[in-house]
Design an enzyme around this catalytic site. Sequence first.
Site, short mmCIF file in Angstrom:
data_model
loop_
_atom_site.label_atom_id
_atom_site.label_comp_id
_atom_site.label_asym_id
_atom_site.label_seq_id
_atom_site.Cartn_x
_atom_site.Cartn_y
_atom_site.Cartn_z
N TRP A 1 -2.61 6.34 0.97
CA TRP A 1 -1.68 5.48 1.72
C TRP A 1 -0.40 5.23 0.93
O TRP A 1 0.69 5.20 1.50
CB TRP A 1 -2.35 4.18 2.15
CG TRP A 1 -3.49 4.43 3.09
CD1 TRP A 1 -4.82 4.23 2.86
CD2 TRP A 1 -3.41 4.99 4.42
NE1 TRP A 1 -5.56 4.63 3.94
CE2 TRP A 1 -4.73 5.08 4.91
CE3 TRP A 1 -2.36 5.42 5.23
CZ2 TRP A 1 -5.02 5.59 6.19
CZ3 TRP A 1 -2.64 5.91 6.50
CH2 TRP A 1 -3.96 6.00 6.96
N ASP B 1 1.33 -3.43 0.35
CA ASP B 1 0.58 -3.07 1.56
C ASP B 1 -0.81 -3.67 1.37
O ASP B 1 -1.61 -3.17 0.57
CB ASP B 1 0.53 -1.54 1.67
CG ASP B 1 -0.42 -1.06 2.77
OD1 ASP B 1 -0.95 -1.90 3.52
OD2 ASP B 1 -0.61 0.17 2.87
N LYS C 1 -8.49 -4.84 10.05
CA LYS C 1 -9.60 -4.91 9.09
C LYS C 1 -10.03 -6.37 8.90
O LYS C 1 -11.12 -6.76 9.29
CB LYS C 1 -9.21 -4.24 7.79
CG LYS C 1 -8.84 -2.76 8.01
CD LYS C 1 -8.18 -2.16 6.82
CE LYS C 1 -7.37 -0.92 7.10
NZ LYS C 1 -8.02 0.19 7.76
N1 PMP Z 1 -2.42 1.26 4.40
C1 PMP Z 1 -3.73 1.12 4.15
C2 PMP Z 1 -4.16 0.58 2.83
C3 PMP Z 1 -4.66 1.48 5.12
O1 PMP Z 1 -5.96 1.34 4.88
C4 PMP Z 1 -4.21 1.98 6.36
C5 PMP Z 1 -5.15 2.33 7.49
N2 PMP Z 1 -6.44 2.49 7.22
C6 PMP Z 1 -2.84 2.13 6.55
C7 PMP Z 1 -1.98 1.74 5.56
C8 PMP Z 1 -2.29 2.69 7.84
O2 PMP Z 1 -2.37 1.70 8.78
P1 PMP Z 1 -2.03 1.90 10.30
O3 PMP Z 1 -3.05 2.82 10.87
O4 PMP Z 1 -2.11 0.49 10.83
O5 PMP Z 1 -0.66 2.46 10.40
#
Ligand code: PMP
Length: 362
Positions: A103, A173, A197
């Site tokens: 991520w 994030d 989450k």
């Molecule tokens: N950052 C993290 C740490 C994640 O775990 C996730 C999704 N699992 C995301 C970003 C992406 O999030 P989204 O699907 O809401 O765009």
Amino acid sequence: MADRIWNFNAGPSTLPLSVLEKAKSEIPNYAGTGMAFMELSHRSKPYAAVHAEAKSLLFDLFAIPDNFKVLFLQGGASLQFAMIPMNLLGEGKTADYVITGAWSKKALKEANIIASANVAGSSEEHNFNRIPKSEELSFDPNAEYVHTTSNNTISGTQWASFPDTGSVPLISDMSSDILSRKVDVSKFGIIYGGAQKNLGPSGVTVVIIRDDIVEKCRDDISTLLMYKTHVDKDSLFNTSPTYSIYLLKLVLEWVKESGGLSAIEESNEAKGKLLYGVIDSSEGFYRGTVENDSRSLMNVTFRLPSEDLEAKFIAEALSAGFGGLKGHRSVGGVRVSMYNAMPLEGIQALTDFMAHFAGKNG
Ligand code: PMP
């Protein structure tokens, strides 16, 4: 809860049963309006009350100082990967990114579309099995911000404490650990995360942004992508994700009724102690994949002696009522995602199953 399973999905993930039941009871007639909440106008009074209450609960529970705004946006954390550099970078500006997993890399990629961002530290050469140590980080004092990923959902690592970035704003994030532990919000410029989450269902992304950062944001980009638009319009520039925000409010009420963030943090620590304890005392049958001081309390990743045994474990666990345990497709193994709504009782049941499985197959 006879027909529900212990749901260890990484996100969207389990929600408190009481929240689901309350939501169900309010369909099809929300608070005497004669319609379901999702049928109300986002400009109506009943909606406005929920929107305001969700914000106010988040301010209280997460101890957010007054010089921050809370925004409810769409597009997931992934859109924040893009909005942050779009709003804060441009000609001659740069930012620091600490790379702790897939991520973070996606966030960096978006920044590099707008500007040339620096990698201020990375654990990629360690296969993301730990958070970089402070001496491995080097920050550019002229960067507009430092971006971190608080909890790495795929690899199962979590920052135990955040780096000191001096006067450069720290951005995190927190998609997979927001509101799971106490955080000194005043140390951050922006905190963001998808709700799916710890906070509710997917569809709403929470952004907590400091006033002076909003002031520095660009106002020469698309209206919908400017933080200023959403601050000025209190996240109601266009139709908000009303039902997701309603469920977010119910989840926040549940956090409050559960004793607030202290109680949630204690419960998450107890769950981690129990599960990591079982892994560590399994004589190598279950092998944690990350270094001890980087272990996540949200996503616990481990391997078994063979991929065949892992497949057997996941299949037998599902038959025994434990779902969502397959590791992310990019890393394999087993992942136990245990966000706030997973009670200690669920981890107790899972660790009993793990002990039994190790006894039979070890
Ligand atoms: N950052 C993290 C740490 C994640 O775990 C996730 C999704 N699992 C995301 C970003 C992406 O999030 P989204 O699907 O809401 O765009």
